[in-house]
Structure formats: structure tokens, C-alpha cells
Write an enzyme that holds these catalytic residues in place. Structure first.
Site, PDB file in Angstrom:
ATOM      1  N   CYS A   2       0.934  -1.206   0.079  1.00  0.00           N
ATOM      2  CA  CYS A   2       0.008   0.018   0.136  1.00  0.00           C
ATOM      3  C   CYS A   2       0.756   1.476   0.074  1.00  0.00           C
ATOM      4  O   CYS A   2       1.887   1.079   0.329  1.00  0.00           O
ATOM      5  CB  CYS A   2      -0.797   0.035   1.119  1.00  0.00           C
ATOM      6  N   ARG A  30       1.855   1.288  -5.928  1.00  0.00           N
ATOM      7  CA  ARG A  30       2.084   0.282  -4.763  1.00  0.00           C
ATOM      8  C   ARG A  30       0.673  -0.447  -4.515  1.00  0.00           C
ATOM      9  O   ARG A  30       0.815  -1.633  -3.800  1.00  0.00           O
ATOM     10  CB  ARG A  30       2.405   1.085  -3.557  1.00  0.00           C
ATOM     11  N   TRP A  78      -3.693  -1.958  -1.391  1.00  0.00           N
ATOM     12  CA  TRP A  78      -3.415  -3.229  -2.141  1.00  0.00           C
ATOM     13  C   TRP A  78      -4.309  -4.158  -1.123  1.00  0.00           C
ATOM     14  O   TRP A  78      -3.433  -4.522  -0.100  1.00  0.00           O
ATOM     15  CB  TRP A  78      -2.198  -3.566  -2.673  1.00  0.00           C
ATOM     16  N   ASN A 105      -0.003  -0.081   5.979  1.00  0.00           N
ATOM     17  CA  ASN A 105       0.470  -0.686   4.960  1.00  0.00           C
ATOM     18  C   ASN A 105       0.990  -2.099   5.899  1.00  0.00           C
ATOM     19  O   ASN A 105       1.730  -1.801   6.785  1.00  0.00           O
ATOM     20  CB  ASN A 105       1.660  -0.080   4.429  1.00  0.00           C
ATOM     21  N   GLY A 106       0.724  -3.126   5.463  1.00  0.00           N
ATOM     22  CA  GLY A 106       1.187  -4.427   6.073  1.00  0.00           C
ATOM     23  C   GLY A 106       0.056  -5.205   6.501  1.00  0.00           C
ATOM     24  O   GLY A 106      -1.170  -5.213   6.309  1.00  0.00           O
ATOM     25  N   GLU A 488      11.357 -14.865 -18.148  1.00  0.00           N
ATOM     26  CA  GLU A 488      11.237 -13.457 -17.861  1.00  0.00           C
ATOM     27  C   GLU A 488      10.239 -13.296 -19.066  1.00  0.00           C
ATOM     28  O   GLU A 488       9.676 -12.403 -18.876  1.00  0.00           O
ATOM     29  CB  GLU A 488      12.632 -12.742 -17.937  1.00  0.00           C
ATOM     30  N   LYS A 492       6.534 -11.424 -18.227  1.00  0.00           N
ATOM     31  CA  LYS A 492       6.301 -10.344 -18.887  1.00  0.00           C
ATOM     32  C   LYS A 492       5.085 -10.280 -19.294  1.00  0.00           C
ATOM     33  O   LYS A 492       3.909  -9.534 -19.253  1.00  0.00           O
ATOM     34  CB  LYS A 492       7.178  -9.484 -19.442  1.00  0.00           C
ATOM     35  N   GLU A 495       1.953 -11.259 -17.110  1.00  0.00           N
ATOM     36  CA  GLU A 495       1.552 -10.146 -16.200  1.00  0.00           C
ATOM     37  C   GLU A 495       0.875  -8.987 -16.784  1.00  0.00           C
ATOM     38  O   GLU A 495       0.275  -8.177 -16.111  1.00  0.00           O
ATOM     39  CB  GLU A 495       2.558 -10.068 -15.030  1.00  0.00           C
ATOM     40  N   HIS A 511      11.170 -33.517 -23.543  1.00  0.00           N
ATOM     41  CA  HIS A 511      10.764 -34.276 -22.368  1.00  0.00           C
ATOM     42  C   HIS A 511       9.311 -33.924 -22.018  1.00  0.00           C
ATOM     43  O   HIS A 511       8.854 -34.298 -20.977  1.00  0.00           O
ATOM     44  CB  HIS A 511      11.860 -34.001 -21.218  1.00  0.00           C
ATOM     45  N   LYS A 614       3.307  -3.251  -6.862  1.00  0.00           N
ATOM     46  CA  LYS A 614       4.844  -3.149  -7.377  1.00  0.00           C
ATOM     47  C   LYS A 614       5.430  -3.730  -6.316  1.00  0.00           C
ATOM     48  O   LYS A 614       6.462  -4.248  -6.491  1.00  0.00           O
ATOM     49  CB  LYS A 614       4.905  -1.626  -7.359  1.00  0.00           C
TER      50      LYS A 614
HETATM   51  C1  F6R Z   1       7.668  -8.736 -12.231  1.00  0.00           C
HETATM   52  C2  F6R Z   1       8.014  -8.169 -11.120  1.00  0.00           C
HETATM   53  C3  F6R Z   1       8.053  -9.180  -9.946  1.00  0.00           C
HETATM   54  C4  F6R Z   1       9.083  -8.723  -8.772  1.00  0.00           C
HETATM   55  C5  F6R Z   1       8.923  -9.200  -7.478  1.00  0.00           C
HETATM   56  C6  F6R Z   1      10.285  -8.991  -6.671  1.00  0.00           C
HETATM   57  O1  F6R Z   1       7.555  -7.942 -13.279  1.00  0.00           O
HETATM   58  O2  F6R Z   1       8.193  -7.120 -10.960  1.00  0.00           O
HETATM   59  O3  F6R Z   1       8.026 -10.494 -10.182  1.00  0.00           O
HETATM   60  O4  F6R Z   1      10.356  -8.907  -9.349  1.00  0.00           O
HETATM   61  O5  F6R Z   1       7.607  -9.223  -7.036  1.00  0.00           O
HETATM   62  O6  F6R Z   1      10.029  -7.604  -6.288  1.00  0.00           O
HETATM   63  P1  F6R Z   1      11.382  -6.882  -5.691  1.00  0.00           P
HETATM   64  O7  F6R Z   1      12.400  -6.679  -6.724  1.00  0.00           O
HETATM   65  O8  F6R Z   1      10.861  -5.458  -5.574  1.00  0.00           O
HETATM   66  O9  F6R Z   1      11.875  -7.651  -4.641  1.00  0.00           O
END
Ligand code: F6R
Length: 619
Positions: A2, A30, A78, A105-106, A488, A492, A495, A511, A614
Site C-alpha cells: 500500500c 504500490r 492493495w 501498510n502491512g 522472464e 512479462k 503479467e 521431455h 509493485k
Molecule cells: C515482475 C515483477 C515481480 C518482482 C518481484 C520482486 O515484473 O516485478 O516479479 O520482480 O515481486 O520484487 P522486488 O524486486 O521488489 O523484490
């Protein structure tokens, strides 16, 4: 998870609402499933909150304007406990006449038992949140003690879990009190005004003077003072620092999305992460690490802990560091680390990788590693965040603020920092198995330019994405350092474009996964440099032939001059030539651009994908 903002301004001031909304807009990355504000006005406490994005709150405020105020708090959520509804949005209220407002937050882990006790006393709740419990408790203490800081202090030690709390009270204009445990909170120091925020983006439009708070601390701000105490009530100190970036770095700067801007900033993210870390003769100097050379020489095992994209950067690091240093490297998803009885001792270097520095799973893994006696090093992009503070050492990436939920430039910066670490360890131990560290550094310094070259060639990738807007499934294949890039690329696409996507190690194909190939199935293949050891290049070209023979549409990412792939490729996306180990910095870029433009072609908002936030500050 949050976003939190607090503001107090001068006696005659009235700009609290504007400052708080501006801060919330910058923190919306966030969490964005509801938002709310509370102001202390001449008529008492006023709150407004709405489910949905910040826009919904703004519309509500346009229809029901609030009184002028110099004291305010704001929250963008969030959801964790209780769905994203108006009622569950923050602030929550407590105390006699509901004269206290609190945001959080938390997660308060013991909220069930606290709530049960309060219900038994006849306290009424209007939401399903854990936050409202804290609001009721702090409100009740304020009624007894008549002081917001004392009320917060009386409550924080009853709470278990991770939390940042901010509170204001109708009877305390000009005062905001914050508390933090395992969750971020920074202070912004202005001239006749002060700020609180989940991170500096909350107040960067007003001041660059910031104060980092320690764990388990309470801060009280007034327009011209701040004071810090520990959860034990003893006076404490914050750590002052200057923010080195400005508001424009956190704004879109002419781009339509943050993600596009951040992809374009990647040459700088790599270049800035390399800056100042070598002497003129190419020798690496990482004295900022704060771990002695002897301790580093003594390391006999490295374990990376990270989540999501950051974990994929760690997988790239595994290949590079093992090759360069001959130290065994393991990568553990941070949320699994604690539960697999990790084999870790004082000769193990546990490296966490995190953009935000606040990911709870990663933080808990670091704490566990410390308990087991390991040396802990954090690769992190956010100055003053919790994970570097909890670690023995830190190697900051310098990607600048990353706002889009999907990580792009931080990923390249994380890989770059991991290369630096690997080469530094090789240099320290005199290891040259994987090549001369100085020569490798020279090549690494050329990478920002090469990343730019890739970005300059993306027109065809954008066309492909537009053309493929109806695609239902995409597969990604890679080997060696191309394998984490396949993972990766798939992440991308999942998500931000909500397309089913899977990444595989290309050798794994036969396999099982090859059964997924049917006519027209798009498959990206990340092809290693032709001179890669162990005939890797040849093997991947064979993999392309195998799937092409079964009707796959092959989208091949290959180095300049690699003609072997041409007969088997429906599309060839070229990247400049570089040595095999450094290629991830280039090969991931077309996959980021592809995902971004596919999301845009589908009319989706790539900056704020559904269900995500985020920074994930809950386990
Ligand atoms: C994907 C993404 C997430 C973060 C993961 C770790 O695009 O951004 O998979 O990489 O949540 O976040 P951090 O790097 O902030 O620990």
C-alpha cells in the site's frame, strides 16, 4: 503493497489535500484497488475513501469538497484483509466520536485475537480489515493519554506482524504520527512543512531532504519539527540523506506509460550501475560492500534469494558467477528458502536481489540466513529500504525509480550488479577460469550502447505485437543464460498482457513440452552466441528445427551475423554481438517490448496490471 502519505504544513496553510493527492498519485504503483484521505480541519476530522483507482476518490472529492486543512494523511491500497470496497478502504477511524483516523501498510497478524477482545468490550467495527483494529486501539489510548505519540507507543507493542501506521487526531492539528515495523516509512524534511511517505516519491515534488527511519521506530512530525523514538519509548535518531533524483524521474516525461519510459531508460540503468565501480586500469573496487576482502575470499558457497523477475536475474547470476569464480551458486525462491532447511553457514554468502527492498518474502529469507550465521548481501534499487538495512552489505543498482508494476530496467540493473559481484569475487580470488575480469569489465562497459542499439531496432517487434493481439498462448525457449530470459519473457507477457505463456529450457522440450506444439503456435527462441561453448548454438538451432517441423511459428532472437537460424525462422530479431555470458542484457529487451505492445494492442494498462502491486510486502 500500500502507499502511504502524511503531511503537515504551516499554521495558515491549506494545501494538505493537494500534497496528499499528489503523493498518492506517485505511490499508486504500490496498490490501486482503493484510496482514501483524512484531513484535520477547523470543523474536526474529515475522511473520504473510495474503492477503485485514485480517480474514483478524486471524483468523490469533486462532488463533496473537503474543508481546507494543513494536516492530512492519504492511502492507496492493495487489499489483503477484506476485499477492495469503500468500507474496507483506509483511513479507518477510532476513539471517542471517531476523532482519530489511521492508515496502514502491512498485515497485523494477531488482529483476530485483538478484535475479539475489543468486540467483547462492545467496540463496533464497520470493516473487515486488520487496520480498523489498530485504529480502535490507538483511538482509545488517545482518549486516555491526550497525546498522539504516546497513544501510538502504547499500541505498537501489542501488534504482531509487519506494519507502517500513520495517524491524525481531530484534537491535534499540525501533528502526524507514524510507526514502522518491517514495512517502509521515510520522512521528508521541508521548510515549514514536513512529510511522511512509503517512499520518497510521495514528497519528491516538495523536498529532496529525507530521513531514513530504523526498525521499530515512531516518528512525530509538526510543520517545523520531527522527533523519533523507539518502540521502547527511548529517543532515537533517523539517518538523514539527500535524494539524488527529482520529480521528473518519477513522472512519465512525455511517454504514454511508465513501462515504455523505463524500457527506454535501460541503457542508463546499466551504465549508472557500472559507474564509479572500476579504477582507471579496469580493476574493480566495491569497497561500499562493507564485507572485508578476507571474509569474501573465505566464501565457499553463494545462495541467491529473490522472487519473480529478481529471481530470474539471480538465475543469470548463477551461470556467470559459477563460471567466473568456480564458487557453487544456488538460487532459491525467497518464499521457499526458509522451508527447505537451507544448508547455510558462516562461509555462505546469501545474496538477496530486490528492486523495492521491501519484498516480505525476500526480507524473511535474509533474516533467516542471518540467524543461520550467513553473510548477507543485498542487491537493491531502493536506497534506505528494509532489505539492505537488514543485510550485512549492499550493492545498490542505480536504475532510478521504477514505477510500472512490471520490472524492466531494474532487471537489467540487477543482472549488471550481479556481474560486478561475480567479477569482483573472481578478481579477489585471482580466478581466471572464465576469462580475465578486467577484459570482461571492458566488455561490460560497452553494454549500455548495445542495449540502446537493440532499442533502436524495435519497430518490427512492435508490428509483431500489434499483429498478434489475439494470440492465446506463447512459448519461450532458451538454454544456459537464455533459459532465465525465456522465463522472464513469459512472465512479462502473463503479467501485463494476460496471455498464457511458458518459458522452458530448450533441452527440456523433448521431455514433454513439445507436445504443446501445434501448427501456428508462436514460440520465441533465444539463441546463444555462435561461439558459445559446448556446441550450445548448434543445439538450439536443432531445437528450432524440431519445433518448426511440427508447425510452430518460430520467432528467433539471434546475434548479428548468425545466418544459421535464418532457414528455420519465421522472424529473426537481431541483437548486437556480445560474449555469451553478457547476452541477457540484450536478448530480454525485445521480449519486454513485445509484451508491452501486446498489452497496449489489447487495450490494457501495462503500468497497473490487474491483481498485482509493485511491492509485495506480505508473505
Ligand atoms: C515482475 C515483477 C515481480 C518482482 C518481484 C520482486 O515484473 O516485478 O516479479 O520482480 O515481486 O520484487 P522486488 O524486486 O521488489 O523484490
Amino acid at each position: 503493497m500500500c502507499g502511504i502519505v502524511g503531511y503537515v504544513g504551516p499554521q495558515m496553510g491549506s494545501k494538505a489535500l493537494g500534497v496528499v493527492l499528489e503523493g498518492l498519485a506517485r505511490l499508486e504503483y504500490r496498490g490501486y484497488d482503493s484510496a482514501g484521505v483524512a484531513l484535520v480541519t477547523a470543523d474536526g476530522l474529515q475522511t473520504e475513501k473510495r474503492a477503485g483507482k485514485l480517480e474514483n476518490l478524486r471524483s468523490a472529492l469533486d462532488s463533496h469538497p473537503m474543508e481546507e486543512s494543513r494536516t492530512g494523511i492519504g492511502h492507496t491500497r492493495w487489499a489483503t484483509h477484506g476485499g477492495p470496497t469503500d468500507g474496507n478502504a483506509h483511513p479507518h477511524r477510532g476513539g471517542e466520536g471517531d476523532r482519530l483516523a489511521l492508515i496502514h501498510n502491512g498485515i497485523i497478524e494477531n488482529f483476530h485475537s485483538l478484535k475479539k477482545a475489543l468486540l467483547a468490550e462492545g467496540v463496533e467495527f464497520v470493516s473487515e480489515t486488520d487496520t480498523e483494529v489498530a485504529a480502535k486501539l490507538v483511538g482509545r489510548e488517545y482518549d486516555k493519554l491526550g497525546d498522539l505519540t504516546a497513544a501510538m507507543l502504547a499500541v505498537v507493542n501489542q501488534l504482531q506482524g509487519a506494519f507502517t501506521l500513520l495517524a491524525v487526531h481531530a484534537d491535534s492539528p499540525g501533528v502526524v504520527v507514524g510507526a514502522r515495523r518491517n514495512s517502509p516509512l521515510v520522512v521528508g524534511l521541508g521548510d515549514g512543512e514536513n512529510f511522511l511517505g512509503s517512499d520518497v516519491a510521495a514528497f519528491i515534488g516538495h523536498t529532496r531532504h529525507a530521513l531514513e527511519l530504523g526498525q521499530d521506530q515512531i516518528v512525530t512530525i509538526t510543520p517545523d519539527s520531527y522527533s523519533v523514538i523507539g518502540f521502547d519509548g527511548a529517543p532515537a535518531q533517523g539517518k538523514a540523506y539527500e535524494v539524488t533524483w527529482d520529480a521528473s524521474a518519477a513522472e512519465k516525461g512525455g511517454y504514454s506509460t511508465f513501462m515504455e519510459k523505463e524500457i527506454d531508460e535501460q541503457p542508463h540503468a546499466v551504465g549508472d550501475t557500472l559507474l564509479g565501480r572500476t579504477k582507471d586500469d579496469g580493476e574493480l573496487v566495491l569497497d561500499e560492500l562493507r564485507i572485508s576482502e578476507d571474509q569474501l575470499r573465505n566464501v565457499d558457497r553463494i545462495t541467491f534469494v529473490a522472487c519473480g523477475t529478481a529471481a530470474y536475474s539471480a538465475l543469470v547470476a548463477k551461470y556467470a558467477i559459477e563460471h567466473w569464480t568456480r564458487i557453487p551458486v544456488e538460487v532459491s525462491l525467497a518464499h521457499e528458502f526458509r522451508y527447505c532447511d537451507p544448508i547455510v553457514d558462516e562461509r555462505t554468502l546469501v545474496v538477496s536481489v530486490s528492486q523495492s527492498g521491501e519484498t516480505m518474502d525476500t526480507l524473511m529469507a535474509v533474516k533467516h540466513a542471518k540467524e543461520l550465521g550467513a553473510l548477507t548481501l543485498s542487491i537493491c534499487n531502493t536506497h534506505g529500504s528494509t532489505i539492505p538495512r537488514e543485510s550485512d552489505a549492499v550493492l545498490y543498482t542505480h536504475a532510478g525509480p521504477e514505477v510500472a508494476v512490471a520490472s524492466t530496467k531494474a532487471f537489467l540493473a540487477q543482472i549488471t550488479a550481479a556481474y560486478l559481484l561475480g567479477l569482483y569475487l573472481a578478481q579477489l580470488r585471482g580466478e581466471t577460469f572464465g576469462g580475465d575480469p578486467k577484459e570482461l569489465m571492458t566488455e561490460l562497459r560497452e553494454m549500455p550502447e548495445k542495449v540502446q542499439e537493440v532499442l533502436d531496432r524495435m519497430d518490427r517487434v512492435v508490428e509483431m505485437a500489434n499483429f498478434m493481439a489475439d494470440t492465446r498462448s506463447v512459448l519461450f525457449l532458451g538454454r544456459h543464460v537464455g533459459f532465465p530470459i525465456a522465463l522472464e519473457g513469459a512472465l512479462k507477457l502473463k503479467e501485463i498482457a494476460y496471455i498464457h505463456a511458458e518459458g522452458f529450457a530448450a533441452g527440456e522440450l523433448k521431455h514433454g513440452p513439445i507436445a504443446l506444439i501445434e501448427p501456428g503456435q508462436p514460440v520465441f527462441i533465444i539463441v546463444p552466441a555462435p561461439e558459445s561453448p559446448h556446441d550450445l548454438h548448434k543445439k538450439v538451432v536443432s531445437n528450432i528445427q524440431e519445433i518448426r517441423a511440427r508447425g510452430a511459428r518460430t520467432l528467433v532472437i539471434a546475434h548479428d551475423g548468425d545466418e544459421d537460424v535464418v532457414p528455420f525462422a519465421n522472424e529473426v530479431i537481431r541483437v548486437p554481438h556480445c560474449s555469451p555470458m553478457l547476452a541477457p542484457l540484450l536478448t530480454v529487451v525485445p521480449l519486454q517490448v513485445f509484451a508491452l505492445h501486446l498489452a497496449l494492442a489489447k487495450g490494457l494498462d501495462p503500468d497497473q496490471p490487474r491483481n498485482l502491486a509493485k511491492s509485495v510486502t506480505v508473505e
